[in-house]
Design an enzyme around this catalytic site. Structure first.
Site, PDB file in Angstrom:
ATOM      1  N   GLU A 200      -2.369   4.551  -1.940  1.00 51.70           N
ATOM      2  CA  GLU A 200      -3.603   3.777  -1.879  1.00 51.70           C
ATOM      3  C   GLU A 200      -4.774   4.561  -2.471  1.00 51.70           C
ATOM      4  O   GLU A 200      -5.834   4.682  -1.862  1.00 51.70           O
ATOM      5  CB  GLU A 200      -3.875   3.346  -0.433  1.00 51.70           C
ATOM      6  N   GLU A 298       2.935  -2.933  -0.549  1.00 47.91           N
ATOM      7  CA  GLU A 298       2.710  -3.211   0.871  1.00 47.91           C
ATOM      8  C   GLU A 298       2.160  -4.619   0.986  1.00 47.91           C
ATOM      9  O   GLU A 298       1.014  -4.868   0.619  1.00 47.91           O
ATOM     10  CB  GLU A 298       1.715  -2.229   1.501  1.00 47.91           C
TER      11      GLU A 298
END
EC number: 3.2.1.23
Length: 1006
Positions: A200, A298
């Site tokens: 991320e 995700e």
């Protein structure tokens, strides 16, 4: 994938010029690496085009779920999760590695015992599950420090940046973990097919270079230098295009992003806010990474739950089976080719590994519960979608179109997104235009097919889309040579067997459906009632309509048998790959998928294999169950279920039937309140006789923490002294002037932390914690002090874990724990000389088996009393249900016999703490080494799992607890009990106890 020699020569020529290589095979554009060594390895194993991955030259959709080995550190139970994922029709699992657990001391990488990744990889191979490796070094994951070890607070550089000090700090960890991953990548026969560097990497502060290509390239090079040759994929926290292929230095091979569209408001589980359904992901993908398969690394599979939250049951309701039907099928409308659900199994935050904003449970409301049950309907719903994807290869080669409210459905209340194929079939994703609508909508379709444009239903009536539902209608669906011109009922699976083909369709309760088949054969109902079934023969096809029934009907059309099911009945069907060489199903390949059989068996079917003339099923049961097997090979004559030969019958349709009896075991659990509890004071530090001469002195004049400068004469930040986890204790010595009247202190422990202060043995007060407070400034009144007399202030701080480090440049992970300010503010007050402690040894932690995070600084922990068989013979008899009569901390221990039947039953036992008289407690079960925080004013979870694999499970169990009374009136537990859910007759097999050393007197413990 192997290339022709001419193609290889062309590739080498382009590579010499430093070009990115693109070529076309069978009409698809493939991208190869310019690095010849990397390309040579990848061309045979993992390649890709703009549609999907290829594994060993075969196109594949990656359907994956997230599962962290450190949240279930028992090998056999890891296999349990892998098999439950495989049973969904999935083919992959994504996993994080928590750096903080394997390098508790700088330069010392320890990945043995429960931290050894290799058994996890072996279990994945045994289950036939591919792996996506995500070792960080930063992982987030609601873990303490986001996976960063606490000693990074002392690194003189910005974390997650190209600062040399930070990069140097990561080298040892990444070189080791990436080398282990490289050993198990697919090129070496292992299960790992993708590697994610960083995590991320999406946001940065102003004044910090972001994204930093030098940094990202360094992280990628770390993996490559350790031998990782599989493709690199990233997970942008949002679809922002960071580090996508073609962006230059630091670009990954395959771009991916995350998405949590419903957010994390589990307190309102029925609310789907307007505008939260993604609609532009396909457009963004074509803008950001058009040459790679579309990947969401995700996608929301559940939610975290904070202190004071509604609990994970509410999260599982918010992200339930309806959410899956609407949102996951919406992802399919974008032609998603790599889809990973976070989480598929959450697990437990053992021994201080969680971050400050969460508690012991990491259930996440996921499809598989924390106790490994699969009773949530969302698990079964996932199975329908996972198996559909396995038998719909045309989906990956179709061309996605734009969503529309006109042209396909006859009402604007519905939105349809087409994925149009040429000869490989088309797919039409239908949902409510108001995606959150709970209304039922009647509709007709007009779809393009090989038989022309068709208005559906043809035989009369209408279709129905119920509230919060979505469907994937198929046209020209190839069932091993039989063309399904269209089906409004959804496809669960289909198979070709020696004696014919089987197609399984399902629909919702009360729905009407229709399908058309290219055939001149008639329709025959061979099982169930003909009522509600109609058909019509044309010159080249047959059309069948039916009303969904809870009773199975089977129709025969030529050599095709079609099972007509309602959705809830379809939940009971499984499609295990049939192994013929050994017992492992192997990885999902077109050949393996084609060899699968269809089993109706209730709770869970793990594996199926042939051995001689026997068909062997391994399955779990939670009730007496009728088992049916469809597609039994002609060589099989006998049925074995969980190793036992089972009598069976064969009906006229060739379906084998048997019954498995379930007899619930007689389980008698001991009463915890009636045990012979022993007690020891675990706050001896407030006694006048206590000697802290062995404690480290808090005498550093400067801190190495670059986030916050000192506001005390010496550093009182725990990480400056090597203490990063669990309870922190401080003792401040001073000689009174007699002028002191108050003591001011600012403590930092993270969200919902608590702290208490004593002067000598006198209790001054406590901060009992709030979710919104990670620090607290308090001033306590002092009694009259005697001039010239020495006093000791004792401070206990509950360190809830280190902050995550989401935004690059903020360095929030460096937020100190301990004391940020302290003083006796009166004019002539004396200076305070501080000592501190956390876990015994700090970074030279005592318990190498349970790891660097498991222990805090309480006296009982430093002594090792929380381990099995502490020296409690001479301790005082007292129960945590009696508790403490004044502020303090006690440690309680008791043993008992836990006599559970060893007949293959999985009991999913738990410890349940139902209420507290006073506001705060901590408890530890020594057999599971779990640390739980239960706070009355923001308590969420009061049940703790006791998974198999605990030592001495059937003999002496030991329960230990540290009730912390932050009130002058003391505190106690109102209730403490063992409980169990419905026992499951499992085929999992024996679960070996993990290594849990017993108590041994510790040298140097204070």
């Amino acid at each position: 994938m192997k290339l022709s020699s001419a193609c290889a020569i062309a590739l080498l020529a382009a590579q010499a010029a430093g070009a990115s290589i693109k070529h076309r095979i069978n009409g698809f554009t493939l991208t190869e690496h310019s690095d010849p060594a990397k390309r040579e390895l990848l061309q045979k194993y993992v390649t890709w085009d703009d549609k999907s991955l290829f594994i060993n030259g075969e196109r594949i959709m990656i359907f994956s779920g997230e599962f962290h080995p450190f949240r279930l550190p028992v090998k056999e139970l890891q296999l349990d999760i892998f098999q439950k994922v495989k049973a969904l029709g999935f083919n992959c699992v994504s996993f994080y590695v928590d750096w903080a657990l394997v390098e508790g001391k700088p330069g010392e990488y320890r990945a043995d015992g429960i931290f050894d990744l290799e058994p996890f990889f072996d279990a994945a191979s045994e289950a036939g599950i591919y792996l996506l490796a995500r070792p960080g070094p930063y992982i987030n994951a609601e873990s303490s420090g986001g996976g960063f070890p606490g000693w990074l607070q002392r690194v003189n550089g910005t974390l997650r940046s190209s600062d040399k000090a930070y990069l140097d700090a990561t080298d040892n960890y990444v070189s080791h973990v990436a080398a282990t991953i490289a050993k198990y990548q697919i090129t070496n026969g292992g299960p790992i097919i993708l590697y994610q560097p960083e995590n991320e990497y999406t946001s940065g502060c102003s004044g910090v270079e972001f994204p930093d290509p030098v940094y990202m390239q360094y992280v990628e090079d770390q993996a490559r230098n350790a031998g990782v040759v599989i493709p690199l994929i990233n997970n942008d926290a949002s679809a922002s295009g960071n580090n996508a292929p073609g962006t230059g230095k630091g670009a990954v091979d395959i771009y991916g992003h995350d998405s949590y569209p419903l957010g994390f408001d589990c307190a309102n589980p029925t609310v789907w806010p307007s505008g939260d359904l993604p609609t532009n992901f396909r457009t963004l993908h074509l803008e950001q990474s058009p040459t790679t398969p579309y990947a969401i690394v995700e996608f929301q599979g559940g939610s975290y739950d904070p202190w004071g939250g509604p609990g994970f049951a509410a999260c599982s309701e918010l992200l339930n089976n309806e959410f899956e039907r609407v949102f996951y099928k919406n992802d399919f409308s974008f032609q998603i080719a790599i889809m990973n659900l976070y989480m598929i199994f959450g697990g437990t935050n053992w021994g201080n590994l969680g971050y400050p904003n969460g508690y012991t449970s990491y259930d996440y409301g996921s499809a598989v519960t924390e106790s490994r049950n699969i009773t949530r309907e969302k698990y079964s719903e996932l199975k329908l979608l996972g198996n559909f994807a396995k038998v719909s290869p045309g989906y990956l080669t179709a061309s996605p179109g734009n969503l529309t409210t006109s042209g396909y459905a006859d009402t604007t209340d519905l939105t349809v997104t087409p994925l149009l194929g040429n000869s490989t079939g088309s797919f039409f994703v239908v949902r409510h235009s108001d995606y959150s609508s709970e209304e039922s909508t009647s509709y007709k379709l007009r779809l393009p097919t090989s038989a022309g444009s068709v208005t559906i239903p043809q035989l009369g009536g209408t279709l129905t889309l119920n509230g919060r539902d979505s469907k994937i209608h198929v046209t020209d669906h190839n069932v091993s040579g039989t063309n399904i011109i269209y089906s409004t009922a959804e496809v669960f699976t289909w198979k070709k067997f020696a004696d014919g083909k089987v197609l399984v369709l399902y629909g919702g309760a009360g729905e009407h459906h229709e399908l058309a088949i290219s055939t001149k054969s008639n329709v025959t109902v061979i099982e169930g009632s003909e009522s509600g079934i109609s058909s019509k023969q044309t010159s080249s096809s047959v059309v069948v309509g039916w009303d969904v029934s809870t009773t199975r009907r089977i129709i025969q059309v030529g050599d095709l048998k079609i099972l007509l099911l309602d959705r809830n009945s379809a939940y009971n069907y499984w499609v295990p790959q049939l192994a013929t060489d050994g017992t492992s199903p192997g990885f999902s390949t077109p050949e393996k998928v084609a060899s699968s059989i269809i089993v109706k068996a209730g709770y869970l079917v793990r594996t199926a294999y042939l051995k001689g003339s026997g068909l062997y099923l391994t399955a779990d049961f939670n009730a007496t169950t009728s088992v049916e097997v469809i597609g039994v090979p002609s060589t099989a004559k006998n049925l074995f279920i969980n190793g036992d030969k089972t009598s069976h019958t064969v009906d006229k349709n060739g379906i084998w039937s048997a019954t498995v009896d379930y007899n619930a075991p007689d389980i008698s659990l001991p009463s915890l309140k009636d045990l012979d509890w022993k007690y020891v004071d675990t706050l001896p530090e407030i006694q006048s006789s206590y000697d802290d001469s062995l404690w480290p002195a808090a005498d550093l004049k400067q801190t190495k923490n670059t986030l916050r400068s000192l506001t005390t004469p010496t550093s009182l930040y725990s990480s400056d002294y090597g203490f990063h986890t669990g309870y922190l204790l401080y003792r401040g010595h001073f000689t009174a002037t007699g002028n002191e009247s108050t003591f001011a202190i600012d403590t930092q422990g993270g969200s919902a932390f608590g702290s208490s202060v004593w002067l000598n043995g006198t209790y001054l007060g406590s901060w009992t914690g709030l979710y919104a407070n990670s620090d607290y400034n308090a001033t306590y009144n002092l009694p009259q002090l005697q001039a010239g007399k020495t006093y000791v202030i004792t401070v206990v701080i509950d360190n809830m874990g280190l902050e995550e480090n989401w935004t690059v440049g903020e360095d929030l992970m460096k937020s100190p724990r301990g004391i940020s300010t302290s003083c006796l503010p009166d004019g002539q007050a004396a200076p305070i000389s501080w000592k501190l402690t956390g876990n015994l040894g700090g970074e030279d932690y005592e318990d190498k088996v349970r790891g660097p995070l498991n222990e805090g600084g309480l006296y009982a922990e430093r002594q090792g009393f929380h381990q099995p068989e502490p020296p409690s013979q001479n301790w005082k008899s007292s129960s945590p249900l009696e508790g403490l009569s004044e502020a303090g901390i006690g440690f309680y221990s008791a043993s008992f016999d836990l006599d559970l039947p060893k007949d293959g039953m999985s009991h999913c036992s738990s410890t349940s703490v139902t209420a507290l008289r006073h506001p705060r407690t901590a408890c530890r079960s020594t057999s599971t080494d779990i640390v739980c925080e239960i706070h009355k004013q923001h308590r969420t979870s009061d049940q703790l799992p006791c998974p198999r694999g605990n030592p001495e499970l059937s003999r002496n169990e030991l329960v230990g607890g540290d009730p912390v009374a932050l009130d002058s009136a003391g505190g106690k537990l109102e209730s403490l009990e063992l409980s169990y859910t419905t026992p499951v007759l499992t085929a999992l097999g024996e679960v070996e106890s993990v290594d849990q050393p017993k108590y041994k007197k510790r040298k140097g413990a204070y």
